[in-house]
Write a protein that holds these residues in place. Structure first.
Motif, PDB file in Angstrom:
ATOM      1  N   UNK A 160       0.819   6.809 -42.654  1.00 21.41           N
ATOM      2  CA  UNK A 160       0.322   5.814 -41.690  1.00 21.41           C
ATOM      3  C   UNK A 160      -0.929   5.096 -42.185  1.00 21.41           C
ATOM      4  N   UNK A 161      -1.623   5.667 -43.151  1.00 21.68           N
ATOM      5  CA  UNK A 161      -2.920   5.146 -43.568  1.00 21.68           C
ATOM      6  C   UNK A 161      -2.812   3.729 -44.126  1.00 21.68           C
ATOM      7  N   UNK A 162      -3.663   2.837 -43.608  1.00 19.46           N
ATOM      8  CA  UNK A 162      -3.788   1.472 -44.128  1.00 19.46           C
ATOM      9  C   UNK A 162      -5.023   1.457 -45.021  1.00 19.46           C
ATOM     10  N   UNK A 163      -4.814   1.374 -46.311  1.00 17.00           N
ATOM     11  CA  UNK A 163      -5.908   1.496 -47.269  1.00 17.00           C
ATOM     12  C   UNK A 163      -6.924   0.372 -47.115  1.00 17.00           C
ATOM     13  N   UNK A 164      -8.184   0.783 -47.055  1.00 14.49           N
ATOM     14  CA  UNK A 164      -9.297  -0.171 -46.995  1.00 14.49           C
ATOM     15  C   UNK A 164     -10.137  -0.078 -48.258  1.00 14.49           C
ATOM     16  N   UNK A 189     -13.499  -4.785 -44.556  1.00 11.18           N
ATOM     17  CA  UNK A 189     -12.137  -4.278 -44.409  1.00 11.18           C
ATOM     18  C   UNK A 189     -11.155  -5.439 -44.370  1.00 11.18           C
ATOM     19  N   UNK A 190     -10.027  -5.296 -45.069  1.00 10.58           N
ATOM     20  CA  UNK A 190      -8.995  -6.328 -44.963  1.00 10.58           C
ATOM     21  C   UNK A 190      -8.230  -6.235 -43.643  1.00 10.58           C
ATOM     22  N   UNK A 191      -8.461  -5.154 -42.897  1.00 13.73           N
ATOM     23  CA  UNK A 191      -7.715  -4.907 -41.659  1.00 13.73           C
ATOM     24  C   UNK A 191      -8.567  -5.290 -40.450  1.00 13.73           C
ATOM     25  N   UNK A 192      -8.622  -6.600 -40.185  1.00 16.32           N
ATOM     26  CA  UNK A 192      -9.409  -7.090 -39.059  1.00 16.32           C
ATOM     27  C   UNK A 192      -8.580  -7.154 -37.784  1.00 16.32           C
ATOM     28  N   UNK A 193      -7.263  -7.122 -37.907  1.00 13.37           N
ATOM     29  CA  UNK A 193      -6.349  -7.087 -36.756  1.00 13.37           C
ATOM     30  C   UNK A 193      -5.244  -6.091 -37.081  1.00 13.37           C
ATOM     31  N   UNK A 194      -5.074  -5.105 -36.195  1.00 11.54           N
ATOM     32  CA  UNK A 194      -4.068  -4.064 -36.425  1.00 11.54           C
ATOM     33  C   UNK A 194      -3.164  -3.992 -35.198  1.00 11.54           C
ATOM     34  N   UNK A 195      -1.865  -4.212 -35.369  1.00  9.01           N
ATOM     35  CA  UNK A 195      -0.955  -4.086 -34.226  1.00  9.01           C
ATOM     36  C   UNK A 195      -0.896  -2.642 -33.717  1.00  9.01           C
ATOM     37  N   UNK A 196      -0.725  -2.493 -32.398  1.00  8.61           N
ATOM     38  CA  UNK A 196      -0.554  -1.152 -31.838  1.00  8.61           C
ATOM     39  C   UNK A 196       0.596  -0.449 -32.551  1.00  8.61           C
ATOM     40  N   UNK A 197       0.411   0.827 -32.814  1.00 11.66           N
ATOM     41  CA  UNK A 197       1.455   1.609 -33.465  1.00 11.66           C
ATOM     42  C   UNK A 197       1.428   1.528 -34.979  1.00 11.66           C
ATOM     43  N   UNK A 198       0.565   0.690 -35.563  1.00 12.10           N
ATOM     44  CA  UNK A 198       0.512   0.553 -37.021  1.00 12.10           C
ATOM     45  C   UNK A 198      -0.742   1.231 -37.553  1.00 12.10           C
ATOM     46  N   UNK A 199      -0.593   1.998 -38.608  1.00  9.52           N
ATOM     47  CA  UNK A 199      -1.727   2.690 -39.203  1.00  9.52           C
ATOM     48  C   UNK A 199      -2.221   3.814 -38.311  1.00  9.52           C
ATOM     49  N   UNK A 200      -3.250   4.480 -38.770  1.00  9.05           N
ATOM     50  CA  UNK A 200      -3.839   5.571 -37.999  1.00  9.05           C
ATOM     51  C   UNK A 200      -4.534   5.001 -36.763  1.00  9.05           C
ATOM     52  N   UNK A 201      -5.178   3.844 -36.909  1.00 10.97           N
ATOM     53  CA  UNK A 201      -5.834   3.208 -35.758  1.00 10.97           C
ATOM     54  C   UNK A 201      -4.816   2.856 -34.679  1.00 10.97           C
ATOM     55  N   UNK A 220     -13.068  -1.052 -33.092  1.00  7.38           N
ATOM     56  CA  UNK A 220     -11.997  -2.016 -32.834  1.00  7.38           C
ATOM     57  C   UNK A 220     -11.851  -2.149 -31.331  1.00  7.38           C
ATOM     58  N   UNK A 221     -11.603  -3.362 -30.862  1.00  7.67           N
ATOM     59  CA  UNK A 221     -11.340  -3.603 -29.446  1.00  7.67           C
ATOM     60  C   UNK A 221      -9.896  -4.025 -29.265  1.00  7.67           C
ATOM     61  N   UNK A 222      -9.286  -3.544 -28.205  1.00  9.04           N
ATOM     62  CA  UNK A 222      -7.900  -3.879 -27.922  1.00  9.04           C
ATOM     63  C   UNK A 222      -7.829  -5.254 -27.259  1.00  9.04           C
ATOM     64  N   UNK A 223      -7.085  -6.154 -27.884  1.00  9.93           N
ATOM     65  CA  UNK A 223      -6.829  -7.489 -27.336  1.00  9.93           C
ATOM     66  C   UNK A 223      -5.318  -7.678 -27.327  1.00  9.93           C
ATOM     67  N   UNK A 224      -4.726  -7.615 -26.143  1.00 10.75           N
ATOM     68  CA  UNK A 224      -3.272  -7.704 -26.053  1.00 10.75           C
ATOM     69  C   UNK A 224      -2.656  -6.495 -26.717  1.00 10.75           C
ATOM     70  N   UNK A 225      -1.840  -6.729 -27.730  1.00 13.10           N
ATOM     71  CA  UNK A 225      -1.187  -5.647 -28.467  1.00 13.10           C
ATOM     72  C   UNK A 225      -1.774  -5.447 -29.850  1.00 13.10           C
ATOM     73  N   UNK A 226      -3.021  -5.904 -30.038  1.00 13.80           N
ATOM     74  CA  UNK A 226      -3.678  -5.756 -31.329  1.00 13.80           C
ATOM     75  C   UNK A 226      -5.071  -5.176 -31.174  1.00 13.80           C
ATOM     76  N   UNK A 227      -5.458  -4.401 -32.174  1.00 15.89           N
ATOM     77  CA  UNK A 227      -6.827  -3.929 -32.289  1.00 15.89           C
ATOM     78  C   UNK A 227      -7.568  -4.926 -33.174  1.00 15.89           C
ATOM     79  N   UNK A 228      -8.691  -5.434 -32.679  1.00 16.30           N
ATOM     80  CA  UNK A 228      -9.452  -6.453 -33.394  1.00 16.30           C
ATOM     81  C   UNK A 228     -10.792  -5.849 -33.803  1.00 16.30           C
TER      82      UNK A 228
END
Length: 148
Positions: free
Chosen positions: A93-97, A61-73, A44-52
């Motif tokens: 914290x786990x976001x199920x994939x 994975x359904x998690x293509x964008x993860x906000x900072x502080x959300x999930x283990x990532x 994942x790469x950090x873009x602004x306040x999201x991991x992409x």
């Protein structure tokens, strides 16, 4: 395969030509193919306040964008520290994939104090990740950071 051999293969990819995306794609490939208990490997790469989500190997994975502080990532990026979860079903914290995933390791990719992204790896085995995995992946993160 030994960690030394994995690092040699990563070094060859990092030293090779191509842009950052090609380099990351090659590193993901090395990790997925050469470490048997790595079921899903992504960067994942950090873009602004999201991991992409960038290059990955494994089920989509359904998690293509993860906000900072959300999930283990998001937690690993916010804390600027590696997180190992032995049982993802016991971590709120786990976001199920994938229903098969049992454990996860997330390693920030840092340049100085700045988070550039992270290496995220899932395993279908519980408690799959050891200090050896942490050491290997932190070394990989340090090798790829200058090319991102």
């Amino acid at each position: 395969m030994s960690d030394a051999r994995v690092l040699e293969a990563v070094d060859a990819v990092v030293a090779g030509g191509g842009d950052a995306r090609m380099m990351m794609d090659g590193v993901v490939d090395v990790l997925k193919e050469r470490v048997p208990h790595y079921t899903w490997v992504g960067i994942y790469l950090l873009e602004g306040n999201e991991l992409v989500l960038g290059p990955y190997r494994g089920k989509p994975s359904p998690h293509t964008r993860i906000p900072l502080g959300r999930g283990i990532c998001g937690a690993a990026a916010t804390e600027k520290a590696t997180i190992i979860v032995d049982d993802v079903n016991a971590d709120p914290r786990y976001l199920a994939c994938s229903i098969e995933t049992r454990s996860e390791i997330v390693v920030p990719i840092m340049r100085g104090d700045d988070v550039l992204g992270e290496i995220d790896i899932d395993s279908d085995r519980a408690a799959a990740f050891t200090e050896s995995d942490r050491d290997l992946l932190e070394r990989v993160a340090a090798r790829i950071a200058p090319r991102i």
